[in-house]
Design a protein around this motif. Sequence first.
Motif, short mmCIF file in Angstrom:
data_model
loop_
_atom_site.label_atom_id
_atom_site.label_comp_id
_atom_site.label_asym_id
_atom_site.label_seq_id
_atom_site.Cartn_x
_atom_site.Cartn_y
_atom_site.Cartn_z
N MET A 169 -15.68 -4.88 7.14
CA MET A 169 -16.19 -4.63 8.48
C MET A 169 -15.98 -3.19 8.98
SD MET A 169 -17.56 -7.42 9.58
CE MET A 169 -17.63 -7.15 11.34
N VAL A 170 -15.27 -2.39 8.22
CA VAL A 170 -14.88 -1.06 8.68
C VAL A 170 -16.06 -0.21 9.12
CG1 VAL A 170 -13.83 1.14 7.98
CG2 VAL A 170 -12.77 -1.01 7.34
N ARG A 171 -17.07 -0.08 8.28
CA ARG A 171 -18.21 0.78 8.61
C ARG A 171 -18.95 0.30 9.86
NH1 ARG A 171 -18.94 4.48 4.43
NH2 ARG A 171 -17.88 3.88 2.52
N ASN A 172 -19.04 -1.01 10.04
CA ASN A 172 -19.68 -1.55 11.25
C ASN A 172 -18.88 -1.18 12.50
OD1 ASN A 172 -21.67 -2.74 9.72
ND2 ASN A 172 -20.66 -4.71 9.64
N TYR A 173 -17.56 -1.32 12.43
CA TYR A 173 -16.72 -0.99 13.58
C TYR A 173 -16.76 0.49 13.92
CZ TYR A 173 -14.67 -5.63 14.13
OH TYR A 173 -14.48 -6.96 14.39
N LEU A 174 -16.87 1.34 12.91
CA LEU A 174 -16.91 2.78 13.16
C LEU A 174 -18.16 3.19 13.93
CD1 LEU A 174 -15.59 4.15 9.74
CD2 LEU A 174 -14.37 4.12 11.93
N LYS A 175 -19.22 2.38 13.86
CA LYS A 175 -20.48 2.68 14.55
C LYS A 175 -20.57 1.98 15.91
CE LYS A 175 -22.88 3.03 10.16
NZ LYS A 175 -23.79 2.34 9.25
N MET A 176 -19.60 1.18 16.22
CA MET A 176 -19.63 0.36 17.43
C MET A 176 -19.47 1.22 18.70
SD MET A 176 -17.02 -2.77 18.16
CE MET A 176 -15.72 -1.80 18.87
N ALA A 177 -20.13 0.81 19.76
CA ALA A 177 -19.97 1.48 21.06
C ALA A 177 -18.78 0.88 21.81
CB ALA A 177 -21.24 1.32 21.88
N SER A 178 -18.06 1.71 22.51
CA SER A 178 -16.94 1.23 23.32
C SER A 178 -17.46 0.61 24.62
CB SER A 178 -15.99 2.38 23.64
OG SER A 178 -15.28 2.76 22.48
N PRO A 179 -16.71 -0.32 25.21
CA PRO A 179 -17.16 -0.95 26.46
C PRO A 179 -17.09 0.01 27.65
CG PRO A 179 -14.93 -1.65 25.92
CD PRO A 179 -15.41 -0.82 24.76
N MET A 180 -17.76 -0.37 28.71
CA MET A 180 -17.72 0.40 29.95
C MET A 180 -16.32 0.29 30.55
SD MET A 180 -20.69 1.73 30.23
CE MET A 180 -20.92 2.20 31.92
N LEU A 181 -15.84 1.40 31.06
CA LEU A 181 -14.50 1.47 31.62
C LEU A 181 -14.54 1.76 33.12
CD1 LEU A 181 -12.86 3.65 28.82
CD2 LEU A 181 -12.78 1.16 29.05
N GLU A 182 -13.44 1.47 33.76
CA GLU A 182 -13.30 1.80 35.18
C GLU A 182 -12.62 3.17 35.27
OE1 GLU A 182 -10.40 -0.17 38.19
OE2 GLU A 182 -12.25 -1.38 38.11
N ARG A 183 -13.13 4.01 36.14
CA ARG A 183 -12.64 5.38 36.27
C ARG A 183 -11.99 5.57 37.64
NH1 ARG A 183 -17.46 8.16 35.55
NH2 ARG A 183 -17.76 8.41 37.76
N GLN A 184 -10.80 6.16 37.66
CA GLN A 184 -10.11 6.44 38.92
C GLN A 184 -9.60 7.87 38.90
OE1 GLN A 184 -7.05 3.47 39.00
NE2 GLN A 184 -8.32 2.03 40.13
N GLN A 185 -9.81 8.57 40.02
CA GLN A 185 -9.34 9.94 40.16
C GLN A 185 -8.44 10.02 41.37
OE1 GLN A 185 -13.35 11.86 39.41
NE2 GLN A 185 -11.98 13.61 39.26
N GLU A 186 -7.39 10.81 41.26
CA GLU A 186 -6.50 11.01 42.40
C GLU A 186 -7.21 11.81 43.49
OE1 GLU A 186 -2.90 12.79 41.00
OE2 GLU A 186 -2.58 11.18 39.55
N TYR A 187 -8.08 12.71 43.06
CA TYR A 187 -8.77 13.58 44.01
C TYR A 187 -10.17 13.81 43.48
CZ TYR A 187 -10.19 17.90 46.36
OH TYR A 187 -10.86 18.82 47.06
N GLU A 188 -11.15 13.69 44.34
CA GLU A 188 -12.53 13.94 43.93
C GLU A 188 -13.20 14.76 45.01
OE1 GLU A 188 -16.41 11.49 42.29
OE2 GLU A 188 -14.58 10.42 42.79
N GLN A 189 -13.75 15.89 44.62
CA GLN A 189 -14.44 16.78 45.56
C GLN A 189 -15.80 16.18 45.91
OE1 GLN A 189 -13.38 19.78 46.91
NE2 GLN A 189 -15.19 19.61 48.16
N LEU A 190 -16.05 16.05 47.18
CA LEU A 190 -17.32 15.52 47.64
C LEU A 190 -18.18 16.69 48.13
CD1 LEU A 190 -16.05 12.47 49.68
CD2 LEU A 190 -16.90 12.48 47.35
N THR A 191 -19.46 16.57 47.94
CA THR A 191 -20.36 17.63 48.38
C THR A 191 -20.95 17.26 49.75
OG1 THR A 191 -22.35 18.88 47.85
CG2 THR A 191 -22.31 16.60 47.11
N LEU A 192 -21.28 18.27 50.55
CA LEU A 192 -21.86 18.03 51.85
C LEU A 192 -23.36 17.87 51.79
CD1 LEU A 192 -19.79 20.63 53.92
CD2 LEU A 192 -19.49 18.16 53.83
N PHE A 193 -23.96 18.22 50.68
CA PHE A 193 -25.41 18.19 50.56
C PHE A 193 -25.88 17.17 49.57
CE2 PHE A 193 -23.96 22.43 51.67
CZ PHE A 193 -24.54 22.59 52.88
#
Length: 193
Positions: A169-193
């Motif tokens: 199964m190795v070659r199949n796993y090496l081509k596999m896509a990773s699942p969607m993750l949740e992203r958290q940032q301590e600080y995120e710059q917001l734009t006014l426009f």
Amino acid sequence: MCSRFFVDGEIQKDLEQMFIHLDGFHLDIKAEDIHPSEEAWVIMENNNRMQLKKMKWGFLSSKSNQLMINARAETAIEKRFFCESVLKRRCVIPARHFYEWDRSKTKVTFSYPQSPVIYLAGVYRRFEEEERFIILTTDANASMKPVHDRMPLIFQREQIKDWICNDKMVRNYLKMASPMLERQQEYEQLTLF
């Protein structure tokens, strides 16, 4: 990419559940960040059975003094330095979450919302008197792309034994896509426009 990850009691609970069949099995995982060159628990194969072992993170390069902590899943099997490890010494690194830094050097935390533990694909090899692991990375999916173009190759819990023990199964796993993750940032710059 992956250059730091976090472990805690949730990982301990999950690993104790996975390895409950072992007599006298007990872990003591404290909550901490794991940095390159530090030890972490990995799940590996021993006589076609999964086993836990502590290893240091990072391969020692013979060409330079640089520590290699990641390898590209897509090409690792083609590279002489990684090939034997990919074919014969695969492992999984359990983490609560991992970190990456965006272009403005802000730390971003990535976790998997469907599970308290993320299982990162890895390989290991022996360097002198110790075994060391690296984490395999793949192209970033939409959850990771705003921060970095690479991300760890991530498995579901039920895929761990196949990755570690099933050479077919190795070659199949090496081509596999990773699942969607949740992203958290301590600080995120917001734009006014």
